[in-house]
Design a protein around this motif. Structure first.
Motif, mmCIF file in Angstrom:
data_model
loop_
_atom_site.group_PDB
_atom_site.id
_atom_site.type_symbol
_atom_site.label_atom_id
_atom_site.label_comp_id
_atom_site.label_asym_id
_atom_site.label_seq_id
_atom_site.Cartn_x
_atom_site.Cartn_y
_atom_site.Cartn_z
ATOM 1 N N SER A 255 39.545 31.181 7.815
ATOM 2 C CA SER A 255 38.387 30.369 7.444
ATOM 3 C C SER A 255 37.173 31.255 7.218
ATOM 4 C CB SER A 255 38.094 29.341 8.554
ATOM 5 O OG SER A 255 36.841 28.725 8.346
ATOM 6 N N ASP A 256 36.537 31.091 6.033
ATOM 7 C CA ASP A 256 35.341 31.887 5.769
ATOM 8 C C ASP A 256 34.189 31.475 6.674
ATOM 9 O OD1 ASP A 256 35.028 29.393 4.687
ATOM 10 O OD2 ASP A 256 34.275 30.083 2.737
ATOM 11 N N TRP A 257 34.160 30.187 7.084
ATOM 12 C CA TRP A 257 33.094 29.751 7.979
ATOM 13 C C TRP A 257 33.251 30.394 9.361
ATOM 14 C CZ3 TRP A 257 28.497 27.514 7.774
ATOM 15 C CH2 TRP A 257 27.949 27.043 8.954
ATOM 16 N N PHE A 258 34.481 30.334 9.912
ATOM 17 C CA PHE A 258 34.723 30.966 11.207
ATOM 18 C C PHE A 258 34.459 32.466 11.136
ATOM 19 C CE2 PHE A 258 36.825 27.061 12.445
ATOM 20 C CZ PHE A 258 36.660 27.027 13.822
ATOM 21 N N ARG A 259 34.872 33.071 10.031
ATOM 22 C CA ARG A 259 34.669 34.528 9.915
ATOM 23 C C ARG A 259 33.190 34.858 9.842
ATOM 24 N NH1 ARG A 259 38.662 38.628 6.986
ATOM 25 N NH2 ARG A 259 37.594 40.570 7.508
ATOM 26 N N GLY A 260 32.444 34.095 9.063
ATOM 27 C CA GLY A 260 31.013 34.349 8.980
ATOM 28 C C GLY A 260 30.296 34.096 10.289
ATOM 29 N N TRP A 261 30.787 33.109 11.058
ATOM 30 C CA TRP A 261 30.131 32.757 12.312
ATOM 31 C C TRP A 261 30.403 33.791 13.418
ATOM 32 C CZ3 TRP A 261 26.924 28.535 13.152
ATOM 33 C CH2 TRP A 261 26.556 28.314 14.494
ATOM 34 N N PHE A 262 31.681 34.171 13.542
ATOM 35 C CA PHE A 262 32.067 35.021 14.670
ATOM 36 C C PHE A 262 32.104 36.514 14.331
ATOM 37 C CE2 PHE A 262 33.939 30.946 16.003
ATOM 38 C CZ PHE A 262 33.421 30.866 17.281
ATOM 39 N N ASP A 263 32.137 36.879 13.049
ATOM 40 C CA ASP A 263 32.257 38.291 12.699
ATOM 41 C C ASP A 263 31.111 39.131 13.258
ATOM 42 O OD1 ASP A 263 33.997 40.161 11.135
ATOM 43 O OD2 ASP A 263 32.090 40.580 10.138
ATOM 44 N N VAL A 266 31.825 39.602 17.058
ATOM 45 C CA VAL A 266 32.957 40.478 17.341
ATOM 46 C C VAL A 266 32.621 41.919 17.014
ATOM 47 C CG1 VAL A 266 35.341 41.024 16.709
ATOM 48 C CG2 VAL A 266 34.657 38.647 17.064
ATOM 49 N N GLU A 267 32.012 42.147 15.861
ATOM 50 C CA GLU A 267 31.685 43.515 15.460
ATOM 51 C C GLU A 267 30.588 44.111 16.329
ATOM 52 O OE1 GLU A 267 33.317 45.352 13.506
ATOM 53 O OE2 GLU A 267 34.684 43.779 12.837
ATOM 54 N N PHE A 268 29.732 43.260 16.902
ATOM 55 C CA PHE A 268 28.703 43.761 17.804
ATOM 56 C C PHE A 268 29.291 44.151 19.151
ATOM 57 C CE2 PHE A 268 25.707 42.964 21.266
ATOM 58 C CZ PHE A 268 24.659 43.810 20.919
ATOM 59 N N MET A 269 30.215 43.309 19.661
ATOM 60 C CA MET A 269 30.771 43.560 20.980
ATOM 61 C C MET A 269 31.876 44.613 20.977
ATOM 62 S SD MET A 269 29.048 41.841 23.099
ATOM 63 C CE MET A 269 30.101 42.165 24.507
ATOM 64 N N ARG A 270 32.530 44.803 19.844
ATOM 65 C CA ARG A 270 33.675 45.728 19.790
ATOM 66 C C ARG A 270 33.310 47.133 20.240
ATOM 67 N NH1 ARG A 270 35.242 49.292 16.088
ATOM 68 N NH2 ARG A 270 33.646 48.553 14.653
ATOM 69 N N LEU A 296 37.897 42.657 32.585
ATOM 70 C CA LEU A 296 39.106 43.025 31.859
ATOM 71 C C LEU A 296 39.373 42.054 30.721
ATOM 72 C CD1 LEU A 296 41.303 43.974 34.938
ATOM 73 C CD2 LEU A 296 40.196 45.526 33.342
ATOM 74 N N PHE A 297 39.021 40.789 30.905
ATOM 75 C CA PHE A 297 39.126 39.800 29.829
ATOM 76 C C PHE A 297 38.275 40.217 28.631
ATOM 77 C CE2 PHE A 297 36.590 36.280 28.058
ATOM 78 C CZ PHE A 297 37.562 35.622 27.323
ATOM 79 N N LEU A 298 37.045 40.633 28.898
ATOM 80 C CA LEU A 298 36.160 41.066 27.812
ATOM 81 C C LEU A 298 36.654 42.361 27.170
ATOM 82 C CD1 LEU A 298 32.705 40.310 29.470
ATOM 83 C CD2 LEU A 298 33.858 38.998 27.674
ATOM 84 N N ALA A 299 37.332 43.201 27.950
ATOM 85 C CA ALA A 299 37.871 44.441 27.383
ATOM 86 C C ALA A 299 38.980 44.153 26.382
ATOM 87 C CB ALA A 299 38.390 45.344 28.504
ATOM 88 N N ALA A 300 39.763 43.093 26.624
ATOM 89 C CA ALA A 300 40.898 42.776 25.753
ATOM 90 C C ALA A 300 40.529 41.812 24.643
ATOM 91 C CB ALA A 300 42.035 42.201 26.576
ATOM 92 N N LEU A 301 39.515 40.968 24.850
ATOM 93 C CA LEU A 301 39.220 39.878 23.922
ATOM 94 C C LEU A 301 38.962 40.355 22.506
ATOM 95 C CD1 LEU A 301 38.493 36.916 23.294
ATOM 96 C CD2 LEU A 301 36.171 37.413 24.100
ATOM 97 N N TRP A 302 38.037 41.285 22.364
ATOM 98 C CA TRP A 302 37.626 41.693 21.010
ATOM 99 C C TRP A 302 38.730 42.463 20.303
ATOM 100 C CZ3 TRP A 302 33.962 38.527 21.259
ATOM 101 C CH2 TRP A 302 33.151 38.422 22.384
ATOM 102 N N ILE A 303 39.485 43.235 21.034
ATOM 103 C CA ILE A 303 40.591 43.981 20.420
ATOM 104 C C ILE A 303 41.645 43.019 19.886
ATOM 105 C CG2 ILE A 303 42.437 45.645 20.849
ATOM 106 C CD1 ILE A 303 40.660 46.921 22.965
#
Length: 421
Positions: A255-263, A266-270, A296-303
């Motif tokens: 979804s382009d909407w989901f990608r635009g919203w969360f990208d 994700v790219e900030f936290m990665r 540990l959840f946050l360490a795995a989530l973005w990956i």
């Protein structure tokens, strides 16, 4: 630097020796392929190289720690131990210079020894003795038993016939003798090339410590309880990270909407290291188990989110068109095309995420943990118990390697089509 050069020499020597003795007598059909250089399928781990690599590391470890498991002929030069002597020449007001001999007993680290008895001699400068531990240095007041002290102008002017002055030094057969600004001799026996046990213990000391902790425990918990708690935290954090990250990655890939919203999120936290989140996690979740698992959840989530998104984006559009042409619905395309073709990337992301979680668990267990491999390592480091630290590092590495092997086996069983188009 010496260790690195020896390691490079072992690598080069083993390479040419294997090429000469092994490959000459075997038939390798890889060279018959049209393309080999740059072809990933033409490169496989050389098992001989793997064995030699591990043995080389063990050999260097044993050689530079004086291990009893390594033949003595291969040991690097160790520190000087035993009795040694040097002669000093001293002057004082109103008398001629006089010579006296100092006997130094250098004893092994971790033991105790008294200075050897010596005959004081007949001159006004008296023979003396002292004891110094290997890898250490010691100040020797040679004037303490002389007939004339510093109040009478006592001053050492030579060591073994070589002139010496404050700030200067003289090299002897057993080590270095320097002089402090106040004229006191500083004796430093030769340290050799071997590492002191407090910095790097030999392999047998690490194994002995592991056996002792396995039998008697450490900090009121057995070794298996420490490792079990670390494993539980890593698996729990990874599980919840994958549970949230994979659907998020699929949504961003479809979804382009989901990608635009969360990208941006994700790219900030990665690139943010999980260790930087520890203070925030403590504030939000406290210092209990919940906080450690959240980290540990946050360490795995973005990956996992990025891996799932990459897997969806990498699905060949021709396969999607072919499925549509056969009358497949969106649900069928999702089940039979997108999910199977994205699984290889997800498994790759899972292996990376698990490695990051293992690397983070040590820091997560710094936060008031009572059990865990990371807690064991950090408590031991405060008391300079290097053997426990190295034992914990090795066990974490072995368990992490074992988990990676299990995940590879699961990938081969569940995704047999990987790399087959």
């Amino acid at each position: 630097m010496i260790v690195l050069l020896i390691y490079v020499a072992i690598f080069a020597g083993a390479y040419f020796l294997v090429k000469l003795l092994v490959h000459r007598g075997t038939r390798d059909f890889t060279a018959r392929k049209t393309v080999t250089f740059g072809d990933e399928s033409a490169v496989r781990p050389n098992r001989i190289a793997s064995v030699v690599s591990v043995l080389s590391i063990f050999l260097l470890w044993g050689a530079f720690t004086g291990s009893a498991w390594v033949p003595g002929v291969l040991h690097a030069p160790g520190p000087f131990t035993g009795d040694a002597q040097f002669t000093y020449t001293a002057t004082a007001d109103g008398v001629d210079p006089d010579d006296a001999t100092v006997t130094i007993r250098v004893f092994a680290a971790g033991t105790q020894s008294d200075p050897p008895p010596v005959d004081p001699g007949t001159g006004w400068a008296r023979n003396d003795s002292d004891a110094i531990a290997a890898w250490r240095s010691g100040l020797v007041r040679v004037d303490r038993n002389d007939d004339l002290g510093r109040d009478a102008g006592h001053r050492v002017i030579a060591i073994n016939g070589q002139l010496i002055a404050p700030g200067k030094e003289v090299l002897t057969d057993f080590g270095r003798i320097g002089m402090s600004p106040k004229g006191t001799l500083n004796v430093e026996p030769a340290k050799g090339w071997q590492m002191e046990p407090i910095w790097l213990p030999p392999p047998e000391a690490v194994v002995a410590r592991m056996i002792d902790i396995a039998r008697n425990g450490y900090r009121d918990s057995t070794l298996w309880e420490h490792l079990g708690w670390s494993l539980f935290r890593v698996v729990a954090g990874f599980f919840f990270g994958a549970l949230a990250g994979i659907p998020l990655g699929y949504a961003m890939g479809l979804s382009d909407w989901f990608r635009g919203w969360f990208d941006p999120i994700v790219e900030f936290m990665r690139p943010v290291p999980p260790l930087a989140l520890i203070p925030l996690v403590i504030i939000w979740a406290g210092i209990g188990e919940t906080g450690k698992i959240i980290l540990l959840f946050l360490a795995a989530l973005w990956i996992m989110a990025i891996a799932a998104r990459s897997g969806v984006s990498g699905v060949s559009i021709s396969k999607v068109h072919a499925a549509y042409s056969l009358g497949a619905s969106k649900a069928q395309i999702m089940r039979h095309v997108i999910i199977p073709n994205s699984l290889p990337d997800i498994f790759t992301g899972a292996r990376v995420a698990m490695g990051v979680c293992w690397g983070t668990v040590v820091a997560a267990e710094l936060v008031a943990a009572e059990k865990g491999a990371g807690m064991m390592i950090m408590v031991a480091s405060k008391f300079q118990l290097t053997d426990i630290v190295i034992m914990g590092i090795i066990l974490i590495g072995v368990i992490g390697f074992g988990i990676d092997m299990l995940m590879r086996a699961a990938e081969r069983a569940l995704v047999p089509w990987r790399g087959k188009g």
